[in-house]
Every structure is written in C-alpha cells, then in structure tokens.
Design a protein around this motif. Structure first.
Motif, PDB file in Angstrom:
ATOM      1  N   PHE A  51       0.867  -1.176   0.000  1.00  0.00           N
ATOM      2  CA  PHE A  51       0.000   0.000   0.000  1.00  0.00           C
ATOM      3  C   PHE A  51       0.904   1.226   0.000  1.00  0.00           C
ATOM      4  O   PHE A  51       1.670   1.425   0.936  1.00  0.00           O
ATOM      5  N   PHE A  52       0.822   2.042  -1.075  1.00  0.00           N
ATOM      6  CA  PHE A  52       1.701   3.197  -1.215  1.00  0.00           C
ATOM      7  C   PHE A  52       0.885   4.480  -1.309  1.00  0.00           C
ATOM      8  O   PHE A  52      -0.044   4.575  -2.118  1.00  0.00           O
ATOM      9  N   ASP A  53       1.299   5.477  -0.534  1.00  0.00           N
ATOM     10  CA  ASP A  53       0.809   6.827  -0.748  1.00  0.00           C
ATOM     11  C   ASP A  53       1.352   7.283  -2.098  1.00  0.00           C
ATOM     12  O   ASP A  53       2.450   6.876  -2.503  1.00  0.00           O
ATOM     13  N   VAL A  54       0.615   8.115  -2.796  1.00  0.00           N
ATOM     14  CA  VAL A  54       1.070   8.568  -4.104  1.00  0.00           C
ATOM     15  C   VAL A  54       2.117   9.668  -3.970  1.00  0.00           C
ATOM     16  O   VAL A  54       3.181   9.597  -4.579  1.00  0.00           O
ATOM     17  N   HIS A  55       1.836  10.679  -3.154  1.00  0.00           N
ATOM     18  CA  HIS A  55       2.726  11.835  -3.035  1.00  0.00           C
ATOM     19  C   HIS A  55       3.582  11.717  -1.778  1.00  0.00           C
ATOM     20  O   HIS A  55       3.089  11.884  -0.667  1.00  0.00           O
ATOM     21  N   MET A  56       4.885  11.401  -1.989  1.00  0.00           N
ATOM     22  CA  MET A  56       5.838  11.283  -0.886  1.00  0.00           C
ATOM     23  C   MET A  56       7.161  11.884  -1.321  1.00  0.00           C
ATOM     24  O   MET A  56       7.474  11.906  -2.512  1.00  0.00           O
ATOM     25  N   PRO A  57       7.948  12.332  -0.344  1.00  0.00           N
ATOM     26  CA  PRO A  57       9.286  12.825  -0.696  1.00  0.00           C
ATOM     27  C   PRO A  57      10.216  11.673  -1.078  1.00  0.00           C
ATOM     28  O   PRO A  57       9.933  10.515  -0.760  1.00  0.00           O
ATOM     29  N   HIS A  58      11.290  12.001  -1.739  1.00  0.00           N
ATOM     30  CA  HIS A  58      12.371  11.091  -2.118  1.00  0.00           C
ATOM     31  C   HIS A  58      12.000  10.131  -3.246  1.00  0.00           C
ATOM     32  O   HIS A  58      12.794   9.934  -4.148  1.00  0.00           O
ATOM     33  N   LEU A  59      10.834   9.500  -3.166  1.00  0.00           N
ATOM     34  CA  LEU A  59      10.392   8.573  -4.204  1.00  0.00           C
ATOM     35  C   LEU A  59       8.879   8.438  -4.041  1.00  0.00           C
ATOM     36  O   LEU A  59       8.402   7.953  -3.017  1.00  0.00           O
ATOM     37  N   SER A  60       8.135   8.896  -5.020  1.00  0.00           N
ATOM     38  CA  SER A  60       6.671   8.860  -4.911  1.00  0.00           C
ATOM     39  C   SER A  60       6.155   7.425  -5.004  1.00  0.00           C
ATOM     40  O   SER A  60       6.876   6.514  -5.432  1.00  0.00           O
ATOM     41  N   GLY A  61       4.910   7.242  -4.636  1.00  0.00           N
ATOM     42  CA  GLY A  61       4.293   5.929  -4.757  1.00  0.00           C
ATOM     43  C   GLY A  61       4.255   5.440  -6.188  1.00  0.00           C
ATOM     44  O   GLY A  61       4.449   4.250  -6.463  1.00  0.00           O
ATOM     45  N   LEU A  62       4.013   6.349  -7.123  1.00  0.00           N
ATOM     46  CA  LEU A  62       4.001   5.971  -8.540  1.00  0.00           C
ATOM     47  C   LEU A  62       5.401   5.572  -9.010  1.00  0.00           C
ATOM     48  O   LEU A  62       5.561   4.597  -9.751  1.00  0.00           O
ATOM     49  N   GLU A  63       6.423   6.303  -8.571  1.00  0.00           N
ATOM     50  CA  GLU A  63       7.793   5.955  -8.948  1.00  0.00           C
ATOM     51  C   GLU A  63       8.200   4.614  -8.336  1.00  0.00           C
ATOM     52  O   GLU A  63       8.854   3.800  -8.994  1.00  0.00           O
ATOM     53  N   LEU A  64       7.793   4.397  -7.097  1.00  0.00           N
ATOM     54  CA  LEU A  64       8.092   3.132  -6.431  1.00  0.00           C
ATOM     55  C   LEU A  64       7.395   1.975  -7.138  1.00  0.00           C
ATOM     56  O   LEU A  64       7.993   0.924  -7.374  1.00  0.00           O
ATOM     57  N   LEU A  65       6.148   2.170  -7.512  1.00  0.00           N
ATOM     58  CA  LEU A  65       5.405   1.153  -8.255  1.00  0.00           C
ATOM     59  C   LEU A  65       6.093   0.867  -9.596  1.00  0.00           C
ATOM     60  O   LEU A  65       6.248  -0.295  -9.983  1.00  0.00           O
ATOM     61  N   ALA A  66       6.544   1.904 -10.286  1.00  0.00           N
ATOM     62  CA  ALA A  66       7.235   1.718 -11.572  1.00  0.00           C
ATOM     63  C   ALA A  66       8.524   0.910 -11.384  1.00  0.00           C
ATOM     64  O   ALA A  66       8.832   0.023 -12.189  1.00  0.00           O
ATOM     65  N   ARG A  67       9.262   1.195 -10.311  1.00  0.00           N
ATOM     66  CA  ARG A  67      10.487   0.422 -10.036  1.00  0.00           C
ATOM     67  C   ARG A  67      10.157  -1.047  -9.794  1.00  0.00           C
ATOM     68  O   ARG A  67      10.866  -1.935 -10.256  1.00  0.00           O
ATOM     69  N   MET A  68       9.090  -1.275  -9.030  1.00  0.00           N
ATOM     70  CA  MET A  68       8.707  -2.661  -8.751  1.00  0.00           C
ATOM     71  C   MET A  68       8.322  -3.391 -10.029  1.00  0.00           C
ATOM     72  O   MET A  68       8.689  -4.543 -10.233  1.00  0.00           O
ATOM     73  N   LYS A  69       7.569  -2.738 -10.897  1.00  0.00           N
ATOM     74  CA  LYS A  69       7.137  -3.371 -12.144  1.00  0.00           C
ATOM     75  C   LYS A  69       8.321  -3.706 -13.044  1.00  0.00           C
ATOM     76  O   LYS A  69       8.261  -4.645 -13.828  1.00  0.00           O
ATOM     77  N   ALA A  70       9.407  -2.946 -12.911  1.00  0.00           N
ATOM     78  CA  ALA A  70      10.592  -3.187 -13.733  1.00  0.00           C
ATOM     79  C   ALA A  70      11.514  -4.245 -13.126  1.00  0.00           C
ATOM     80  O   ALA A  70      12.457  -4.676 -13.781  1.00  0.00           O
ATOM     81  N   HIS A  71      11.235  -4.682 -11.913  1.00  0.00           N
ATOM     82  CA  HIS A  71      12.085  -5.640 -11.208  1.00  0.00           C
ATOM     83  C   HIS A  71      11.451  -7.029 -11.313  1.00  0.00           C
ATOM     84  O   HIS A  71      10.319  -7.235 -10.885  1.00  0.00           O
ATOM     85  N   PRO A  72      12.168  -8.024 -11.847  1.00  0.00           N
ATOM     86  CA  PRO A  72      11.574  -9.346 -12.081  1.00  0.00           C
ATOM     87  C   PRO A  72      10.989 -10.012 -10.823  1.00  0.00           C
ATOM     88  O   PRO A  72       9.967 -10.680 -10.906  1.00  0.00           O
ATOM     89  N   GLU A  73      11.616  -9.843  -9.680  1.00  0.00           N
ATOM     90  CA  GLU A  73      11.124 -10.489  -8.458  1.00  0.00           C
ATOM     91  C   GLU A  73       9.974  -9.736  -7.798  1.00  0.00           C
ATOM     92  O   GLU A  73       9.283 -10.294  -6.944  1.00  0.00           O
ATOM     93  N   LEU A  74       9.775  -8.486  -8.172  1.00  0.00           N
ATOM     94  CA  LEU A  74       8.777  -7.657  -7.501  1.00  0.00           C
ATOM     95  C   LEU A  74       7.576  -7.311  -8.377  1.00  0.00           C
ATOM     96  O   LEU A  74       6.557  -6.851  -7.877  1.00  0.00           O
TER      97      LEU A  74
END
Length: 166
Positions: A51-74
C-alpha cells in the motif's frame, strides 16, 4: 504473510495499518517514504501486497510502483495506491502501472474495508494452496484438515461480523 505500508504522513500510515491489522492475517512492515520502502525491498522483503501513498518525498508511490514493475522479483506483487489525489493524470498513471487498487484519503473505514476485502480476496487466492497439497504438506487426513478449515471459517466470520459492527 507480509504487507508493506508506505506513507510519509504518520497519521495516515497508522490509520491504514490499524485497518489492516484488524484482518489479522498479515505481518505489517512500514516505511515513511518510497526510498525507505525500496531499501526494504532491496534487502529482501517480499510482501504479498503493498500500500503506497502517491505523493511522498524522495520517491513517490508511482515511482516506487514503476520500479517494482521493472524488477523481475517484484513485478507481480500487487500494489494498492492510497491518496487524496483524484486528478485524471494520477489515475491514468496508476492504471498504466497496473495498480491493484486505489483507496482515497481520508480513509473512510467502511469504504476502505469493502475495497480491501476485494483486494485481499484476489491476493490471497493467488497464494492459496489446494487442499490436496495442504494435506500432503501437513501430513493430515482429509477429515482433520476439514476440521481446521471449518474452525478457520468460523474465526473469519466472527472477525467479519466484528468489523461490520465497528
């Protein structure tokens, strides 16, 4: 099973973790921003749902979700976005990134529970084991496993009733 809750607003994070704790099936990991959450994931945390908040400092929820989608294990881990953002661009990005759900802040317990139950049903179905495999793994006869399932169903029904009366 682990769930990861990420929100820079401590009050929102506590409200969501309290809602999730009521289900009693998840061990909750928390992070105060996307960068801290990414560090947990890099260290090997493998939640069954996030569960990710969308607007956060350092790395937004959307950016974090994008990183996860690009990672084979995540990539296959379902992510629910939790935000007060209702603008078209945010919603389209959430859809594009295949978010498993979107819960609006401020959290309305009844609405959030309804949404969570649908998400949990889909998530837990993916992680469930068929009864034959369970009997073999636990070395239990069919009638004993049926007794366990009946007791568990009764506990779930009781918990659901308690949640509805809150």
């Amino acid at each position: 099973m682990n769930a990861l809750v990420v929100d820079d607003d401590i009050v929102s994070r506590l409200a969501l973790t309290d809602l999730l704790a009521a289900y009693g099936v998840l061990e909750l990991a928390e992070a105060a921003d996307g960068q801290a959450a990414w560090a947990l994931l890099e260290q090997g945390l493998r939640p069954v749902i996030c569960f990710f908040d969308v607007h956060m400092p350092h790395l937004s929820g959307l950016e974090l979700l994008a990183r996860m989608k690009a990672h084979p294990e995540l990539a296959a881990i379902p992510v629910v976005l939790v935000s007060s953002a209702t603008d078209r661009g945010t919603m389209l990005e959430a859809i594009k990134l295949e978010a498993a759900g979107y819960i609006l802040k401020p959290l309305q317990p009844a609405d959030a529970r309804s949404h969570l139950e649908k998400i949990f049903r889909a998530t837990l179905d993916r992680h469930s084991e068929n009864p034959e495999a369970t009997m073999q793994r636990l070395q239990l006869p069919r009638d004993r496993l049926a007794a366990y399932f009946a007791a568990f169903a009764q506990q779930l029904a009781s918990a659901r009733d308690e949640l509805r009366h809150d």
